[in-house]
Design a protein around this motif. Structure first.
Motif, short mmCIF file in Angstrom:
data_model
loop_
_atom_site.label_atom_id
_atom_site.label_comp_id
_atom_site.label_asym_id
_atom_site.label_seq_id
_atom_site.Cartn_x
_atom_site.Cartn_y
_atom_site.Cartn_z
N THR A 1 0.80 -1.38 -0.17
CA THR A 1 -0.15 0.38 -0.33
C THR A 1 1.13 1.42 -0.04
OG1 THR A 1 -0.24 0.50 2.70
CG2 THR A 1 -2.06 -1.32 1.04
N CYS A 2 0.29 2.26 0.16
CA CYS A 2 1.34 3.90 0.18
C CYS A 2 1.10 4.24 1.79
CB CYS A 2 0.08 4.34 -0.72
SG CYS A 2 0.21 4.49 -2.35
N THR A 3 0.25 3.92 1.98
CA THR A 3 0.51 4.57 3.87
C THR A 3 -0.06 3.79 4.86
OG1 THR A 3 -2.04 5.05 3.83
CG2 THR A 3 0.18 6.54 2.69
N GLY A 4 0.89 3.56 5.95
CA GLY A 4 -0.10 3.11 6.66
C GLY A 4 -1.59 2.55 7.39
N SER A 5 -2.71 3.78 7.24
CA SER A 5 -3.25 4.58 6.74
C SER A 5 -4.38 3.18 6.15
CB SER A 5 -4.33 5.34 6.07
OG SER A 5 -3.78 6.05 7.99
N ASP A 6 -3.49 2.79 5.20
CA ASP A 6 -3.80 2.51 3.77
C ASP A 6 -3.62 0.99 4.43
OD1 ASP A 6 -4.72 4.69 2.47
OD2 ASP A 6 -2.88 4.16 0.72
N ASP B 1 -2.07 -12.63 12.87
CA ASP B 1 -2.54 -13.00 11.35
C ASP B 1 -2.27 -11.92 11.25
OD1 ASP B 1 -3.70 -15.48 12.49
OD2 ASP B 1 -4.95 -14.22 14.36
N LEU B 2 -1.93 -11.01 10.99
CA LEU B 2 -2.02 -9.89 9.72
C LEU B 2 -0.79 -8.50 10.76
CD1 LEU B 2 -5.83 -9.32 8.81
CD2 LEU B 2 -3.53 -9.80 7.35
N VAL B 3 0.08 -8.32 9.63
CA VAL B 3 1.03 -7.46 9.92
C VAL B 3 0.84 -6.35 9.28
CG1 VAL B 3 3.37 -6.79 10.93
CG2 VAL B 3 2.58 -9.14 11.38
N THR B 4 0.60 -4.51 9.84
CA THR B 4 0.62 -3.88 8.95
C THR B 4 2.12 -2.86 9.40
OG1 THR B 4 -0.58 -3.01 10.77
CG2 THR B 4 -1.98 -3.75 9.24
N MET B 5 2.11 -2.32 8.40
CA MET B 5 3.15 -1.24 8.70
C MET B 5 2.94 -0.22 7.44
SD MET B 5 5.78 -4.27 6.97
CE MET B 5 4.41 -5.46 7.07
N GLY B 6 3.97 0.81 7.41
CA GLY B 6 4.45 1.99 6.85
C GLY B 6 5.38 3.29 7.09
N LYS B 7 5.60 3.82 7.31
CA LYS B 7 6.12 4.95 8.01
C LYS B 7 7.28 5.10 7.55
CE LYS B 7 2.99 7.43 10.87
NZ LYS B 7 2.54 7.85 11.77
N ASN C 1 11.66 5.01 5.41
CA ASN C 1 12.18 6.43 5.12
C ASN C 1 11.73 7.75 4.98
OD1 ASN C 1 14.35 6.73 7.51
ND2 ASN C 1 15.28 7.86 5.82
N GLY C 2 9.94 7.18 4.95
CA GLY C 2 9.12 8.53 4.15
C GLY C 2 8.74 8.94 3.20
N PHE C 3 9.71 7.44 1.87
CA PHE C 3 8.89 7.88 1.01
C PHE C 3 7.51 6.88 0.74
CE2 PHE C 3 7.71 5.81 -3.20
CZ PHE C 3 8.64 7.28 -3.90
N PRO C 4 6.08 6.90 0.46
CA PRO C 4 5.49 6.42 0.98
C PRO C 4 5.82 5.48 0.33
CG PRO C 4 4.86 8.07 -1.33
CD PRO C 4 6.60 8.17 -0.09
N VAL C 5 6.07 4.60 0.74
CA VAL C 5 5.51 2.81 1.11
C VAL C 5 4.89 2.10 2.32
CG1 VAL C 5 8.35 2.26 1.08
CG2 VAL C 5 6.86 0.87 0.26
N ALA C 6 4.35 1.11 2.37
CA ALA C 6 3.55 0.75 3.20
C ALA C 6 2.62 -0.75 2.91
CB ALA C 6 2.01 1.05 3.87
N GLY C 7 2.54 -1.48 3.58
CA GLY C 7 2.61 -3.37 2.90
C GLY C 7 1.22 -3.92 4.54
N VAL C 8 1.12 -4.66 3.46
CA VAL C 8 0.00 -5.64 4.50
C VAL C 8 1.12 -7.35 4.55
CG1 VAL C 8 -1.92 -7.27 5.59
CG2 VAL C 8 -2.04 -4.38 4.65
N ALA C 9 1.26 -7.95 5.76
CA ALA C 9 1.76 -9.46 5.19
C ALA C 9 1.00 -10.05 6.10
CB ALA C 9 3.47 -8.98 6.49
N ALA C 10 0.80 -11.46 5.76
CA ALA C 10 -0.37 -12.27 6.37
C ALA C 10 0.33 -13.64 6.11
CB ALA C 10 -1.31 -12.15 5.34
N ARG C 11 -0.82 -14.62 6.82
CA ARG C 11 -0.74 -15.40 7.10
C ARG C 11 -1.34 -15.86 5.85
NH1 ARG C 11 0.21 -19.16 12.40
NH2 ARG C 11 -0.05 -17.47 13.67
#
Length: 440
Positions: A123-128, A276-282, A286-296
């Motif tokens: 995703t792009c952000t932690g909110s996403d 079961d799910l891990v979310t990440m962002g920010k 290092n400030g560039f808009p990249v984020a994600g969800v890791a999942a089982r």
């Protein structure tokens, strides 16, 4: 009409005298950007450049950044900057085309997590990321109910703002959302027992209202609730409780992930649980808009079978280049160990200050994520938000940046970049001592 909701460490117009240039910028900002944005500090700061642990104002004055976890490996880290610059001159496209770099990065990142977690979505952000994670959890469980701590922050989309109570009373929580008290290690008799009991009570209340529980979401250090780091392992029983109810555990690692706690790459690892799910962002880019969800894989299967997922910028080649460079820096510069050793040094320094300054009621945290509870009397453990505000702004006047958090707005929130040195740490400790002496 609802009144404007104040945030911790917020600029309040008219509360402090401002220089002419600052007042003019604030007026332009209000005219052009509208009324919803907020500024920090009694006298807001104007920055034009960043480097490492420093931010610089237009006059060249340097401020020690002990708060910004977005640029986790330091402002404008040359390796990250070069990775972005190089890739943007070659290719910037999305995940509907094959590209090897996104696969290489996914493989590397997943290798830092437990083997049960096998997929990564971008995703792009932690909110996403939290928005997507909730969709996945609800598809898998068939439930809608969400349990969060009572001062949690998880994002700003419509769906996520409904379970981000720290946004304030003017932002309504969803009818499917239940809040539980934060695991307050300063005041609790038994953190694990009390937190688990609260989660079970929330599950029961959801069911009584005909709402099937879907998930418990929390970050590994309860950052917005007041920075509660332990005892390590206390979270496990609450995770067991939500799973027994048919729900999932989402670890929000936007603030506690990427080596921040110094003990492990991810905050949840300190508690001996596998989400079961891990979310990440920010900090991921290092400030560039990249984020994600890791999942089982088994959790993601239901969502993947029923819904297409696409994000125009999520996982694009430039974002992946930035994220890959961040992992390189964490590994090559030993930033997990640095967070552990420098964080311990800061914590010990703060504890020494607590021996001389009675307003420091509790010092807690892990690695380079620390919370200092400000109280008006230690015996009663009475929160003192006014004193916390004075300390935060006093440090700002000493060119050191921190902020605040917690339900009572009385906890100093300290999150330096992972490249913080012992010299930087000593400056932070010395300046805090100086501000406390003035206040006393």
């Amino acid at each position: 009409m609802k009144t404007q909701e104040a945030m911790v460490n917020a600029f309040i117009e008219g509360a402090a005298e401002l220089d002419e240039a600052t007042a003019a910028l604030i007026a332009q900002r209000k005219a052009l950007l509208g009324p919803a944005y907020r500024l920090m500090y009694e006298r807001p700061l104007h920055f034009v450049r960043g480097e490492g642990v420093w931010l610089y104002d237009p006059d060249g004055n340097a401020y020690l950044d002990a708060y910004n976890n977005v640029t986790s490996v330091g402002h404008c880290h040359p390796k990250v900057v070069e990775a972005i610059r190089r890739q943007v001159g070659i290719l910037a496209t999305n995940t509907r085309y094959l590209h090897g770099a996104v696969l290489d990065y996914a493989r590397r990142l997943l290798a830092t997590m437990p083997s049960e977690i096998g997929h990564l979505m971008f995703t792009c952000t932690g909110s996403d990321a939290n928005d997507l994670a909730v969709r996945i959890a609800q598809a898998h469980t068939g439930g809608k109910g969400i349990i969060v701590t009572e001062t949690a922050y998880h994002g700003i989309t419509q769906a996520v703002s409904e379970f981000s109570p720290s946004l304030g009373e003017n932002v309504d929580l969803g009818v499917h959302v239940r809040t539980v008290p934060a695991p307050d290690s300063y005041r609790s008799e038994n953190v694990a027992e009390e937190f688990t009991a609260a989660v079970r009570a929330a599950i029961g209340d959801l069911r009584r209202h005909g709402i099937k529980p879907a998930l418990l979401i929390c970050d590994g250090i309860f950052a917005s609730d007041g920075v509660f780091d332990g005892p390590a392992g206390f979270l496990k029983r609450a995770v067991d409780a939500i799973r027994e109810a048919g729900g999932l555990y989402i670890a929000d690692e936007v603030q506690s992930g990427f080596a921040r706690t110094g003990e492990a790459m991810w905050g949840f690892q300190r508690h001996g649980v596998v989400p079961d799910l891990v979310t990440m962002g920010k900090p991921m880019g290092n400030g560039f808009p990249v984020a994600g969800v890791a999942a089982r894989p088994e959790v993601l299967a239901d969502f993947g079978a029923k819904a297409r997922y696409f994000n125009t910028f999520g996982g694009n080649a430039v974002a992946v280049a930035a994220a890959s460079a961040v992992l390189d820096v964490i590994e090559e510069e030993g930033l997990l160990e640095n967070a552990r050793t420098i964080g311990r040094h800061i914590k010990e320094g703060f504890q020494a200050l607590a021996g001389r300054h009675a307003c420091l009621g509790d010092v807690r945290g892990a690695g380079l994520f620390l919370g200092v509870e400000i109280v008006s009397d230690r015996a009663g453990k009475t929160p003192d938000a006014a004193a916390a505000t004075r300390i935060i702004n006093g440090l700002r006047d000493e060119n050191v940046l921190i902020s605040g958090c917690a339900k009572a707005a009385n906890v100093l929130k300290i999150r330096p970049p992972l490249v913080f040195t012992r010299e930087n740490a000593d400056e932070l400790i010395t300046k805090l001592d100086l501000v406390l002496q003035r206040l006393s």
